[in-house]
Design a protein around this motif. Structure first.
Motif, short mmCIF file in Angstrom:
data_model
loop_
_atom_site.label_atom_id
_atom_site.label_comp_id
_atom_site.label_asym_id
_atom_site.label_seq_id
_atom_site.Cartn_x
_atom_site.Cartn_y
_atom_site.Cartn_z
N LEU A 178 0.83 -1.21 0.00
CA LEU A 178 0.00 0.00 0.00
C LEU A 178 0.86 1.26 0.00
O LEU A 178 0.57 2.22 -0.72
N LEU A 179 1.93 1.24 0.80
CA LEU A 179 2.81 2.41 0.85
C LEU A 179 3.50 2.66 -0.48
O LEU A 179 3.73 3.82 -0.86
N VAL A 180 3.84 1.60 -1.18
CA VAL A 180 4.52 1.75 -2.46
C VAL A 180 3.53 1.95 -3.60
O VAL A 180 3.74 2.75 -4.51
N GLY A 181 2.43 1.19 -3.56
CA GLY A 181 1.50 1.21 -4.68
C GLY A 181 0.59 2.41 -4.73
O GLY A 181 0.20 2.85 -5.82
N ALA A 182 0.23 2.97 -3.56
CA ALA A 182 -0.70 4.11 -3.56
C ALA A 182 -0.12 5.33 -4.28
O ALA A 182 -0.81 5.91 -5.14
N PRO A 183 1.12 5.76 -4.01
CA PRO A 183 1.66 6.89 -4.78
C PRO A 183 1.77 6.60 -6.27
O PRO A 183 1.49 7.46 -7.11
N MET A 184 2.18 5.36 -6.62
CA MET A 184 2.29 5.02 -8.04
C MET A 184 0.93 5.01 -8.71
O MET A 184 0.79 5.43 -9.87
N ALA A 185 -0.08 4.53 -8.01
CA ALA A 185 -1.43 4.54 -8.57
C ALA A 185 -1.93 5.97 -8.77
O ALA A 185 -2.57 6.28 -9.79
N TYR A 186 -1.61 6.85 -7.83
CA TYR A 186 -2.02 8.26 -7.98
C TYR A 186 -1.33 8.91 -9.18
O TYR A 186 -1.96 9.64 -9.95
N VAL A 187 -0.04 8.63 -9.33
CA VAL A 187 0.69 9.19 -10.48
C VAL A 187 0.10 8.67 -11.79
O VAL A 187 -0.09 9.43 -12.75
N GLY A 192 -8.33 17.78 -6.51
CA GLY A 192 -8.08 16.69 -5.60
C GLY A 192 -8.79 15.40 -5.95
O GLY A 192 -8.90 14.51 -5.10
N GLU A 193 -9.26 15.27 -7.19
CA GLU A 193 -9.94 14.05 -7.60
C GLU A 193 -8.91 12.95 -7.84
O GLU A 193 -7.95 13.13 -8.59
N PHE A 194 -9.13 11.81 -7.19
CA PHE A 194 -8.22 10.69 -7.36
C PHE A 194 -8.54 9.89 -8.62
O PHE A 194 -7.66 9.54 -9.38
N TRP A 195 -9.81 9.62 -8.82
CA TRP A 195 -10.23 8.87 -10.01
C TRP A 195 -10.68 9.84 -11.08
O TRP A 195 -11.52 10.69 -10.85
N PRO A 196 -10.10 9.79 -12.28
CA PRO A 196 -10.45 10.76 -13.33
C PRO A 196 -11.88 10.56 -13.82
O PRO A 196 -12.34 9.43 -14.02
#
Length: 291
Positions: A29-38, A52-56
């Motif tokens: 989660l710590l590694v994948g969450a930032p990569m998923a956001y990018v 601030g929308e996470f999902w486009p």
């Protein structure tokens, strides 16, 4: 025999099964969450990213098309591949021969050289920026050849930092190869050069991959030296991203989508490199750990 295997399995499991799964999930989660956001921000509009929308709400694939003209990413990637590839190949070739001499031959000053390789790793790179710049500038004035602003300046600089580490990695790896192989080759009439090329080199791929990848990443991720020693036409990908981000400061809405897309494109070669050489990388890093 079964009890011994069970005990070995219990020793290897340092954490209970459920707790181990929780730790792995947290790390992912710590590694994948930032990569998923990018990744999601790279296909999102700038307004939605600022909101601030996470999902486009809708995909903006044009970000991956625009970066090749706005960021000048093509030229930056080409310069990065040329510089980092030259550094990696040179480090692998030089460190293999140097490590073979340090491991297989006894001579005066051998221990001092090994200690020097470790000591060079403790020197912060930021302290050497000004001395390296002055050295290149003085050499260019004395010889009459342009150095600063060329790819050769970066290659020589990165080799200064990458070669000691690569040599030490190869020294650690070659110590695990039995010397009896060299002795058998000598009995068969092989020269030291033939032993190095026909016996040591084929068996040293894991160590060579480790030293080559770390040398490649040293140049790929560097911004400090690349921003000082390059010109606009020799900028690496990391500097191109830095310049693009700096030029957007003070605007109405920075192009976050293009920045995220360019960051992912620059990360793809490194990820592919790890995936291709993962088997050699793991065995090379663990070589010498167990005797």
């Amino acid at each position: 025999m079964t009890r011994v295997r069970v005990r070995e399995a219990q020793v290897q499991q340092l954490l209970p099964g459920p707790l181990r799964m929780i730790v792995v999930a947290v790390l992912l989660l710590l590694v994948g969450a930032p990569m998923a956001y990018v990744g999601l921000a790279s296909v999102n509009s700038d307004l939605d990213v600022v909101a601030g929308e996470f999902w486009p709400s809708h995909l903006v694939l044009g970000n991956y098309v625009s970066i090749w003209s706005t960021v000048d990413l093509g030229s930056g990637l080409l310069n990065s591949f040329i510089v980092c590839g030259a550094v990696a190949l040179t480090c692998v070739a030089v460190s293999l021969g140097s490590a073979y001499v340090l491991v297989r031959y006894a001579f005066r000053g051998k221990a001092m050289i090994l200690r020097g390789l470790l000591a060079l790793q403790s020197v912060p790179g930021t302290l050497l920026v000004l001395p390296v710049f002055v050295l290149f500038a003085s050499t260019a004035n004395a010889v009459g050849v342009q150095i600063i602003g060329t790819r050769w300046a970066l290659i020589v600089t990165y080799l200064t930092f990458a070669l000691p580490f690569s040599t030490w990695v190869m020294v650690t790896y070659l110590r695990g190869l039995p010397a009896e192989l060299d002795e058998a080759a000598v009995i068969d009439g092989a020269t030291p050069r033939q032993i190095l090329l026909r016996i040591v080199l084929p068996l040293s791929w894991p160590g060579m991959v480790v030293s080559g990848i770390f040398a490649f990443l040293l140049g790929w991720n560097d911004v400090l030296y690349a921003s000082v020693l390059t010109a606009p036409d020799t900028r690496t990908a990391a500097v191109a991203l830095q310049v693009f981000g700096a030029t957007q400061e003070g605007g109405a809405i920075p192009p976050y989508g293009q920045l995220m897309a360019a960051a992912l494109v620059c990360a793809v070669p490194v990820v592919a490199l790890y995936l291709v050489f993962q088997r050699y990388l793991v065995s090379g890093l663990t070589a010498g750990g167990v005797k």
